[in-house]
Design a protein around this motif. Structure first.
Motif, mmCIF file in Angstrom:
data_model
loop_
_atom_site.group_PDB
_atom_site.id
_atom_site.type_symbol
_atom_site.label_atom_id
_atom_site.label_comp_id
_atom_site.label_asym_id
_atom_site.label_seq_id
_atom_site.Cartn_x
_atom_site.Cartn_y
_atom_site.Cartn_z
ATOM 1 N N SER A 36 0.858 -1.188 0.000
ATOM 2 C CA SER A 36 0.000 0.000 0.000
ATOM 3 C C SER A 36 0.891 1.233 0.000
ATOM 4 O O SER A 36 2.019 1.188 0.490
ATOM 5 N N TRP A 46 5.752 2.477 -0.517
ATOM 6 C CA TRP A 46 5.343 1.252 -1.180
ATOM 7 C C TRP A 46 6.561 0.379 -1.452
ATOM 8 O O TRP A 46 7.617 0.879 -1.863
ATOM 9 N N THR A 73 7.256 8.848 -1.135
ATOM 10 C CA THR A 73 5.836 9.174 -0.975
ATOM 11 C C THR A 73 5.653 10.658 -0.730
ATOM 12 O O THR A 73 6.374 11.248 0.083
ATOM 13 N N THR A 101 2.230 6.770 -9.350
ATOM 14 C CA THR A 101 0.949 6.130 -9.078
ATOM 15 C C THR A 101 0.418 6.722 -7.781
ATOM 16 O O THR A 101 1.149 7.421 -7.065
ATOM 17 N N TYR A 102 -0.838 6.446 -7.454
ATOM 18 C CA TYR A 102 -1.414 7.030 -6.243
ATOM 19 C C TYR A 102 -2.572 6.197 -5.746
ATOM 20 O O TYR A 102 -3.136 5.370 -6.456
ATOM 21 N N GLU A 103 -2.891 6.424 -4.473
ATOM 22 C CA GLU A 103 -4.070 5.858 -3.827
ATOM 23 C C GLU A 103 -4.792 7.010 -3.172
ATOM 24 O O GLU A 103 -4.177 7.855 -2.535
ATOM 25 N N VAL A 110 -4.811 12.280 -1.272
ATOM 26 C CA VAL A 110 -4.201 11.308 -2.170
ATOM 27 C C VAL A 110 -2.756 11.086 -1.729
ATOM 28 O O VAL A 110 -2.024 12.045 -1.476
#
Length: 152
Positions: A36, A46, A73, A101-103, A110
């Motif tokens: 994650s 990550w 991050t 990329t992102y969550e 974000v």
């Protein structure tokens, strides 16, 4: 067909009264690779390898960082829109174009993964040019980035 690796949740302290749980895959007896992008935790990213100890139930407890993955991050908070609105999508598209990329965590936060091949400075410059958001370094932290700066 081989089974997919089993995912576990690891609990990370965020403050004295809150935690964040991140998904991870076991790589050794007490070592796990993060699966994650941390949304609130500082100092891990990550695919980093961390040491854990058992906690209650199936949850594991973070002990320490073992190995950095090379990923970094940053956190973005959209002030004037939700992270699924048009203005946010333009910013997120720009981050994807840079190779990130992102969550997301609704409605405005974000966590962005900056892979090793993407210069962190390029991402920082891109985010600094955006007016509809605030952002911060999470791994490395702002303090780590500025620790070796010399002021005149």
């Amino acid at each position: 067909m081989a089974d997919a690796p089993r995912m576990n949740k690891i609990r990370f302290p965020v403050s004295h009264d809150s935690v964040e749980t991140l998904w991870a895959t076991r790589v050794d007896v007490d070592r796990y690779k993060l699966d994650s992008i941390p949304i609130f935790v500082y100092g891990v990213s990550w695919e980093d390898i961390v040491e854990v100890v058992p906690a209650e139930g199936e949850i594991l407890e973070y002990v320490r960082l073992i190995e950095k993955s090379g990923n970094r991050t940053v956190r973005v908070v959209f002030e004037t829109c939700r992270n699924d609105d048009g203005p946010a999508e333009r910013v997120l598209g720009g981050l994807r174009d840079l190779g990130c990329t992102y969550e997301g965590m609704q409605p405005r936060t974000v966590a962005v993964n900056v892979p090793p091949q993407v210069p962190l400075e390029t991402v920082a410059e891109f985010l600094s040019d955006q007016r509809e958001l605030q952002w911060e370094y999470a791994d490395p932290t702002y303090e780590e980035i500025t620790a070796n700066l010399r002021w005149p």
